[in-house]
Design an enzyme around this catalytic site. Sequence first.
Site, short mmCIF file in Angstrom:
data_model
loop_
_atom_site.label_atom_id
_atom_site.label_comp_id
_atom_site.label_asym_id
_atom_site.label_seq_id
_atom_site.Cartn_x
_atom_site.Cartn_y
_atom_site.Cartn_z
N GLU A 1 -11.60 8.95 2.11
CA GLU A 1 -12.84 8.70 1.37
C GLU A 1 -14.05 9.17 2.18
O GLU A 1 -14.98 9.77 1.62
CB GLU A 1 -12.98 7.21 1.04
CG GLU A 1 -14.28 6.91 0.33
CD GLU A 1 -14.41 5.48 -0.16
OE1 GLU A 1 -13.45 4.70 -0.01
OE2 GLU A 1 -15.49 5.17 -0.70
N GLU B 1 0.86 -1.19 0.00
CA GLU B 1 0.00 0.00 0.00
C GLU B 1 0.89 1.23 0.00
O GLU B 1 1.76 1.38 0.87
CB GLU B 1 -0.95 0.02 1.21
CG GLU B 1 -1.83 1.27 1.20
CD GLU B 1 -3.06 1.21 2.09
OE1 GLU B 1 -3.36 0.13 2.65
OE2 GLU B 1 -3.74 2.25 2.21
N ARG C 1 -10.13 6.90 5.53
CA ARG C 1 -10.48 8.15 6.20
C ARG C 1 -10.70 9.27 5.17
O ARG C 1 -11.66 10.03 5.24
CB ARG C 1 -9.33 8.53 7.14
CG ARG C 1 -9.65 9.71 8.00
CD ARG C 1 -8.55 9.96 8.97
NE ARG C 1 -8.52 8.95 10.01
CZ ARG C 1 -7.80 9.06 11.12
NH1 ARG C 1 -7.07 10.14 11.32
NH2 ARG C 1 -7.81 8.12 12.03
N ASP D 1 -2.62 12.10 -3.30
CA ASP D 1 -2.85 13.56 -3.33
C ASP D 1 -3.18 13.99 -4.75
O ASP D 1 -2.40 13.73 -5.68
CB ASP D 1 -1.58 14.29 -2.84
CG ASP D 1 -1.26 13.93 -1.40
OD1 ASP D 1 -2.11 14.19 -0.53
OD2 ASP D 1 -0.19 13.35 -1.15
C1 SAM Z 1 -4.84 12.19 0.42
S1 SAM Z 1 -3.91 11.16 1.45
C2 SAM Z 1 -4.83 9.64 1.45
C3 SAM Z 1 -4.46 8.74 2.60
C4 SAM Z 1 -5.18 7.38 2.65
N1 SAM Z 1 -4.82 6.52 1.54
C5 SAM Z 1 -6.68 7.57 2.69
O1 SAM Z 1 -7.33 7.25 1.69
O2 SAM Z 1 -7.20 8.05 3.72
C6 SAM Z 1 -2.51 10.75 0.45
C7 SAM Z 1 -1.38 10.15 1.27
O3 SAM Z 1 -0.35 9.71 0.40
C8 SAM Z 1 0.89 10.02 0.98
N2 SAM Z 1 1.86 10.07 -0.11
C9 SAM Z 1 1.98 11.04 -1.03
N3 SAM Z 1 2.99 10.74 -1.88
C10 SAM Z 1 3.50 9.56 -1.48
C11 SAM Z 1 4.56 8.76 -1.95
N4 SAM Z 1 5.31 9.11 -2.99
N5 SAM Z 1 4.82 7.60 -1.31
C12 SAM Z 1 4.08 7.23 -0.23
N6 SAM Z 1 3.07 7.98 0.26
C13 SAM Z 1 2.78 9.12 -0.36
C14 SAM Z 1 0.65 11.33 1.70
O4 SAM Z 1 1.59 11.59 2.74
C15 SAM Z 1 -0.76 11.13 2.24
O5 SAM Z 1 -0.75 10.56 3.53
#
Ligand code: SAM
Length: 233
Positions: A213, A61, A211, A136
Amino acid sequence: MELPPQRRVYGRRLGHRLRPGRQALLERALPRLRLDLPRDERARIDPAGLFPAPVRDLWLEIGFGAGEHLAHQLRANPDVGIIGCEPFVQGVAGLLSLLEGDGTAARARIFPDDGRLLVHYLPDACIGRLFVLFPDPWPKKRHHKRRLIDADTLAGFARVLRDGAEFRWASDDRDYVEWTLERVAANGAFVRADPGASEAPARPADWPETRYEQKARAAGRAPVLLRFVRAPR
Ligand SMILES: C[S@@+](CC[C@H](N)C(=O)[O-])C[C@H]1O[C@@H](n2cnc3c(N)ncnc32)[C@H](O)[C@@H]1O
């Protein structure tokens, strides 16, 4: 195979200060679960050495946020090991608190950094399922280059996924959905798991809401959940 370019794709690593309990948990539990990369950039991680006991399958993930989806999948799939990548330290502490005491931590490894780097160090065809949930969206056009999904990232995913492995992706940003569908099609290694279904097919029972979503739905934004399958090589 070159290391991914230093294209910045994530927002913050540090938020507000961790509560003392979370900070102590991070210091106590992360060293045991943290996945360190090989020193040699040509070396690869050995999946067989990741967990104390053998697992049936290895899942990944990327961007697990607060970790509730990863923790759910570990509990629901007691013979699977999961690597989670998340550079945001609050998220890592959140996952550790969910894993504490429920016996699943032995099948988890955490890479507290950019998931693209981790993918670089994985051997070919070692991952049975990949989750990239609500990456993101970087909605402003000038930030699109920060989107995680691009041709290089997808080439890495196609390399590390086994034939027939599932790649789950979700977003509430219409433009990012189009962007991803276009790039996945251009990559050519994936087919939709639900061909003929609408762009927003029914949610599988084993795909809990994250979260992010829940927040998106509460704000009236309809998420699109996509499932792709790694086509035979
Ligand atoms: C909008 S949040 C969604 C978090 C979670 N998947 C959810 O649906 O609640 C996006 C997450 O991806 C992480 N993220 C962004 N770029 C990443 C990367 N290159 N590798 C790992 N995580 C990353 C960010 O720190 C953030 O916690």
